[in-house]
Enzyme design. Structure first.
Site, PDB file in Angstrom:
ATOM      1  N   ASP A   1       0.778  -1.247   0.000  1.00 21.39           N
ATOM      2  CA  ASP A   1       0.000   0.000   0.000  1.00 21.39           C
ATOM      3  C   ASP A   1       0.816   1.307   0.000  1.00 21.39           C
ATOM      4  O   ASP A   1       0.495   2.231   0.758  1.00 21.39           O
ATOM      5  CB  ASP A   1      -0.964   0.015   1.209  1.00 21.39           C
ATOM      6  CG  ASP A   1      -1.998  -1.095   1.167  1.00 21.39           C
ATOM      7  OD1 ASP A   1      -1.987  -1.902   0.226  1.00 21.39           O
ATOM      8  OD2 ASP A   1      -2.838  -1.150   2.091  1.00 21.39           O
TER       9      ASP A   1
ATOM     10  N   ASP B   1      -4.545  -0.790  -1.915  1.00 23.94           N
ATOM     11  CA  ASP B   1      -5.833  -0.641  -1.243  1.00 23.94           C
ATOM     12  C   ASP B   1      -6.780   0.003  -2.267  1.00 23.94           C
ATOM     13  O   ASP B   1      -6.420   1.034  -2.871  1.00 23.94           O
ATOM     14  CB  ASP B   1      -5.621   0.271  -0.019  1.00 23.94           C
ATOM     15  CG  ASP B   1      -6.554  -0.005   1.132  1.00 23.94           C
ATOM     16  OD1 ASP B   1      -6.871  -1.180   1.400  1.00 23.94           O
ATOM     17  OD2 ASP B   1      -6.967   0.981   1.784  1.00 23.94           O
TER      18      ASP B   1
ATOM     19  N   HIS C   1     -10.738   0.778  -2.755  1.00 26.15           N
ATOM     20  CA  HIS C   1     -12.116   0.748  -2.244  1.00 26.15           C
ATOM     21  C   HIS C   1     -13.101   1.398  -3.208  1.00 26.15           C
ATOM     22  O   HIS C   1     -12.803   2.448  -3.792  1.00 26.15           O
ATOM     23  CB  HIS C   1     -12.208   1.511  -0.920  1.00 26.15           C
ATOM     24  CG  HIS C   1     -11.344   0.971   0.169  1.00 26.15           C
ATOM     25  ND1 HIS C   1     -11.372  -0.338   0.578  1.00 26.15           N
ATOM     26  CD2 HIS C   1     -10.414   1.576   0.962  1.00 26.15           C
ATOM     27  CE1 HIS C   1     -10.509  -0.507   1.567  1.00 26.15           C
ATOM     28  NE2 HIS C   1      -9.907   0.633   1.815  1.00 26.15           N
TER      29      HIS C   1
ATOM     30  N   HIS D   1     -17.516   2.767   0.648  1.00 28.70           N
ATOM     31  CA  HIS D   1     -17.074   1.499   1.264  1.00 28.70           C
ATOM     32  C   HIS D   1     -17.463   1.459   2.752  1.00 28.70           C
ATOM     33  O   HIS D   1     -17.460   2.489   3.432  1.00 28.70           O
ATOM     34  CB  HIS D   1     -15.548   1.363   1.122  1.00 28.70           C
ATOM     35  CG  HIS D   1     -15.037   0.011   1.490  1.00 28.70           C
ATOM     36  ND1 HIS D   1     -14.392  -0.251   2.679  1.00 28.70           N
ATOM     37  CD2 HIS D   1     -15.109  -1.175   0.832  1.00 28.70           C
ATOM     38  CE1 HIS D   1     -14.071  -1.540   2.723  1.00 28.70           C
ATOM     39  NE2 HIS D   1     -14.490  -2.121   1.613  1.00 28.70           N
TER      40      HIS D   1
ATOM     41  N   HIS E   1     -10.690   6.927   1.729  1.00 22.50           N
ATOM     42  CA  HIS E   1      -9.311   6.838   1.221  1.00 22.50           C
ATOM     43  C   HIS E   1      -9.233   5.781   0.131  1.00 22.50           C
ATOM     44  O   HIS E   1     -10.053   4.868   0.076  1.00 22.50           O
ATOM     45  CB  HIS E   1      -8.342   6.482   2.359  1.00 22.50           C
ATOM     46  CG  HIS E   1      -8.569   5.105   2.909  1.00 22.50           C
ATOM     47  ND1 HIS E   1      -9.574   4.815   3.815  1.00 22.50           N
ATOM     48  CD2 HIS E   1      -7.962   3.924   2.644  1.00 22.50           C
ATOM     49  CE1 HIS E   1      -9.565   3.525   4.084  1.00 22.50           C
ATOM     50  NE2 HIS E   1      -8.606   2.952   3.380  1.00 22.50           N
TER      51      HIS E   1
ATOM     52  N   LYS F   1      -7.040  -4.950  -3.085  1.00 24.29           N
ATOM     53  CA  LYS F   1      -7.800  -5.482  -1.945  1.00 24.29           C
ATOM     54  C   LYS F   1      -8.719  -4.409  -1.394  1.00 24.29           C
ATOM     55  O   LYS F   1      -8.480  -3.222  -1.599  1.00 24.29           O
ATOM     56  CB  LYS F   1      -6.840  -5.992  -0.862  1.00 24.29           C
ATOM     57  CG  LYS F   1      -5.913  -4.899  -0.345  1.00 24.29           C
ATOM     58  CD  LYS F   1      -4.926  -5.438   0.644  1.00 24.29           C
ATOM     59  CE  LYS F   1      -4.045  -4.352   1.194  1.00 24.29           C
ATOM     60  NZ  LYS F   1      -4.764  -3.316   1.950  1.00 24.29           N
TER      61      LYS F   1
ATOM     62  N   CYS G   1      -1.990  -2.758   7.667  1.00 22.33           N
ATOM     63  CA  CYS G   1      -1.873  -3.672   6.522  1.00 22.33           C
ATOM     64  C   CYS G   1      -0.589  -4.492   6.538  1.00 22.33           C
ATOM     65  O   CYS G   1      -0.604  -5.659   6.165  1.00 22.33           O
ATOM     66  CB  CYS G   1      -2.072  -2.905   5.227  1.00 22.33           C
ATOM     67  SG  CYS G   1      -3.797  -2.366   5.063  1.00 22.33           S
TER      68      CYS G   1
HETATM   69  C1  VGL Z   1      -4.689   0.642   5.674  1.00 25.94           C
HETATM   70  C2  VGL Z   1      -6.325   1.439   7.050  1.00 25.94           C
HETATM   71  C3  VGL Z   1      -7.261   1.317   6.047  1.00 25.94           C
HETATM   72  C4  VGL Z   1      -3.246   0.289   5.497  1.00 25.94           C
HETATM   73  C5  VGL Z   1      -5.614   0.497   4.652  1.00 25.94           C
HETATM   74  O1  VGL Z   1      -2.759   0.231   4.365  1.00 25.94           O
HETATM   75  O2  VGL Z   1      -2.570   0.049   6.545  1.00 25.94           O
HETATM   76  N1  VGL Z   1      -5.059   1.092   6.869  1.00 25.94           N
HETATM   77  N2  VGL Z   1      -6.896   0.837   4.858  1.00 25.94           N
HETATM   78 ZN    ZN Z   2      -8.314   0.917   3.283  1.00 26.44          ZN
END
Ligand code: VGL
Ligand code: ZN
Length: 205
Positions: A16, A54, A56, A60, A89, A114, A159
């Protein structure tokens, strides 16, 4: 990291490294962009590089804005367990969901997206937060004969943590390259993540 003995069957899993997790982004990780040069150098040393993104849909279920009266960082009960709510996000196709512009993507052989199912969040690169819905990464690694996973990226306490724990559970020798990670670190979540990773059998280096 100099002493790191990298084998042809090792994989670098870059979690990410997206604009929304970097300073100025919607869910900025303090100093998040500092991992980019480190990860670019690491990518040159591995024969296999996999990225996660990430990704979404609008609205979401992990977004606080989808739950009237809720604020970002509140926790709510979902059918699969407790879920932290986040600012909107990494919405599919937006600049915030794009990889950091200086991240060297060329050596990546696979990009796993994801968090695209509206009703389930997904921190881990292996399983969504119901801990049952697979992303396919285990099958990919097994079929390709890749047996050690080196994790880096954002955020250490979400993550990266859950990816590393799942990697161990799936039977991969797993390391987290802490210098190539940065944490959100709210409510001692980094210390908690470090303890959980060590307890799971992740090597932190
Ligand atoms: C993440 C919160 C929500 C991450 C992703 O990449 O750690 N944290 N979505
Ligand atoms: Zn996320």
């Amino acid at each position: 990291m100099e002493a790191m003995d990298i084998q042809p069957s090792d994989v670098l899993l870059v979690i990410d490294v997206q604009n929304d997790f970097c300073p100025g982004g919607a869910l900025a990780v303090p100093d998040g962009d500092a991992v980019v040069p480190t990860i670019n150098a690491l990518m040159q040393r591995f024969q296999h590089v996999i990225l996660t993104q990430d990704w979404h849909p609008n609205g979401h279920s992990s977004f606080a804005s989808s739950h009237p009266g809720a604020e970002p960082f509140d926790a709510i009960d979902m059918p699969y367990g407790t879920q932290t709510l986040w600012p909107d996000h990494c919405v599919q196709g937006t600049p915030g969901a794009a990889f950091h512009p200086e991240l060297a993507l060329d050596r990546a052989e696979l990009i796993i997206r994801k968090g695209f199912r509206p009703a389930i969040d997904s921190y881990s690169a292996f399983f969504e937060n119901d801990q049952q819905t697979p992303t396919g990464l285990t099958g990919y690694l097994r079929e390709r004969g890749l047996n050690r996973v080196f994790c880096c990226g954002l955020a250490t306490d979400f993550c990266v943590r859950f990816s590393a724990e799942d990697a161990v559970r799936q039977g991969f020798a797993t390391r987290v390259l802490t210098e190539a990670c940065r944490a959100i670190d709210r409510d001692a979540s980094l210390a908690q993540a470090q303890q959980a990773m060590l307890a799971a059998g992740v090597v932190l280096c």
